[in-house]
Design a protein around this motif. Sequence first.
Motif, mmCIF file in Angstrom:
data_model
loop_
_atom_site.group_PDB
_atom_site.id
_atom_site.type_symbol
_atom_site.label_atom_id
_atom_site.label_comp_id
_atom_site.label_asym_id
_atom_site.label_seq_id
_atom_site.Cartn_x
_atom_site.Cartn_y
_atom_site.Cartn_z
ATOM 1 N N CYS A 116 0.831 -1.216 0.000
ATOM 2 C CA CYS A 116 0.000 0.000 0.000
ATOM 3 C C CYS A 116 0.860 1.258 0.000
ATOM 4 O O CYS A 116 0.567 2.229 -0.710
ATOM 5 N N TRP A 120 1.067 4.211 -2.815
ATOM 6 C CA TRP A 120 0.900 5.622 -2.471
ATOM 7 C C TRP A 120 2.056 6.461 -3.032
ATOM 8 O O TRP A 120 1.843 7.560 -3.546
ATOM 9 N N ARG A 121 3.279 5.927 -2.910
ATOM 10 C CA ARG A 121 4.432 6.678 -3.415
ATOM 11 C C ARG A 121 4.364 6.861 -4.926
ATOM 12 O O ARG A 121 4.749 7.907 -5.459
ATOM 13 N N LEU A 124 -1.878 7.143 -6.286
ATOM 14 C CA LEU A 124 -3.110 6.363 -6.391
ATOM 15 C C LEU A 124 -3.710 6.502 -7.782
ATOM 16 O O LEU A 124 -3.622 7.559 -8.408
ATOM 17 N N TRP A 167 -10.369 9.851 -7.107
ATOM 18 C CA TRP A 167 -9.585 8.713 -6.620
ATOM 19 C C TRP A 167 -10.498 7.631 -6.021
ATOM 20 O O TRP A 167 -10.023 6.654 -5.487
ATOM 21 N N ASN A 172 -8.932 1.553 -5.083
ATOM 22 C CA ASN A 172 -8.675 2.340 -3.877
ATOM 23 C C ASN A 172 -9.714 2.057 -2.795
ATOM 24 O O ASN A 172 -9.387 1.991 -1.600
ATOM 25 N N TYR A 176 -8.850 0.591 0.896
ATOM 26 C CA TYR A 176 -9.310 1.367 2.054
ATOM 27 C C TYR A 176 -10.171 0.506 2.972
ATOM 28 O O TYR A 176 -10.044 0.569 4.202
ATOM 29 N N LEU A 199 -1.539 4.794 7.181
ATOM 30 C CA LEU A 199 -2.158 4.518 5.880
ATOM 31 C C LEU A 199 -3.592 5.027 5.833
ATOM 32 O O LEU A 199 -4.038 5.596 4.841
ATOM 33 N N LEU A 202 -3.666 8.686 5.274
ATOM 34 C CA LEU A 202 -3.299 9.035 3.901
ATOM 35 C C LEU A 202 -4.479 8.827 2.959
ATOM 36 O O LEU A 202 -4.787 9.700 2.127
ATOM 37 N N PHE A 203 -5.151 7.683 3.064
ATOM 38 C CA PHE A 203 -6.282 7.406 2.182
ATOM 39 C C PHE A 203 -7.442 8.358 2.450
ATOM 40 O O PHE A 203 -8.148 8.757 1.521
#
Length: 412
Positions: A116, A120-121, A124, A167, A172, A176, A199, A202-203
């Motif tokens: 994940c 993210w890096r 998305l 997104w 995703n 999530y 995480l 971030l989401f």
Amino acid sequence: MTIDKALYHLKEYETTTGVVLSAESVAQLRKTFGAVLTLRPGPRETWDVTASSYVGHIELSDAIFHIRPKLKVETLWNWLTWAYDISSLRFQPPVMSVGELTGNSEWLVLFFIKECFAIWRKGLRAEYEQQEQAIGEVRGQLRVAPTLQKWMKQEYRFVCAYDEPTWQVKENKLLYAGIRHMVRKRYRNEEIGRELEKLLRLFESVEKGQMERVTLPVSVSEQVAELARVRITRLNRQYARALSWLTLYWKMTQLSTHEGNIFCDSFILDMNELFERYIARRLEEGLRMYGIEVQTQPRYWLAEANRLRIIPDLILKNRSGREIVLDAKYKTRTERSGNPDVYQMLAYMTARSTSSGILLYAAGLERVDKIRNTDKKIYQWSLGIDEWTDRESQDERFERIVQHIVSMLEEK
């Protein structure tokens, strides 16, 4: 306050005696884990508990059951990586013992977290959806009529239709959902909880928190079904590993329950299903180069008016339409167990109008049966797997099976 819980160790199909359980735990085991553990009353208000073909970890309010497979860790890991297409780890088991592999889900969650963060890096995945709004400057396509209507009301704004990235795509949403489920669990490694919280933030930060209001499937079975519908393409290839880990996670934790003050956490692997998935994936890989298609879990009707449904594990079909029915059996074949399986295979072959069927066992004796007064043959093969079998031996055996199948489909 921490409650000391009795720890019981079993192997597949093994029985442990003298188990002390509360009435709530007995009810929970029978309701949720009836297919995993069988309870029989023992002496002095104790229970005899027998494991079936499931392995893993069950935690109740007053007891923990750890069910180990008969296979060694390398074999079990090899099956998992094939069955769930985690090819990058096929030859590098992340755990050193069966106890680690089936004792809890922490190793699995760690791999999911790693994937994940990698997603993210990279960024998305987003899709574009058309929006229509009144804005202060022209953007996208100007909608003339609605704009003039606003101007007549002295609302000097432009009504425009334009594409806006979102997104909230299926991939995703599923990640999530998995993160939200994992973050509620307890972990011996406290770092796992912290990484999951990170995480989650971030989401939930994308689209100004809109992800928090995503409608998610309510049951684990629905989550698994949604994951199965995701097709990996060049557009979402970066999600492949994370979705594979998530599928395995949902499969192995779907029996967890939290009812009232009764906590029941599980990490359960159905060895029958794992064996079937492993066989299917290996045959798909091995037979593809010969133009042989592997159809999994097809449904057919044996009787008229759709009254008798049958579901063979696999149909193997070549380009000319010739086919073989294959059923995977996670058990040791014996002369006593063979007959019911042969009758079952004969029903499959009759429904499919095919003359060849394969019963593929995990271990045991092999034989071929020619059905009297017909052209039908049933091949009973074995992978010869036991707690000492190594991966190289399995690979060699599988290659021989592939060549046998190719020869059978090429016969005139």
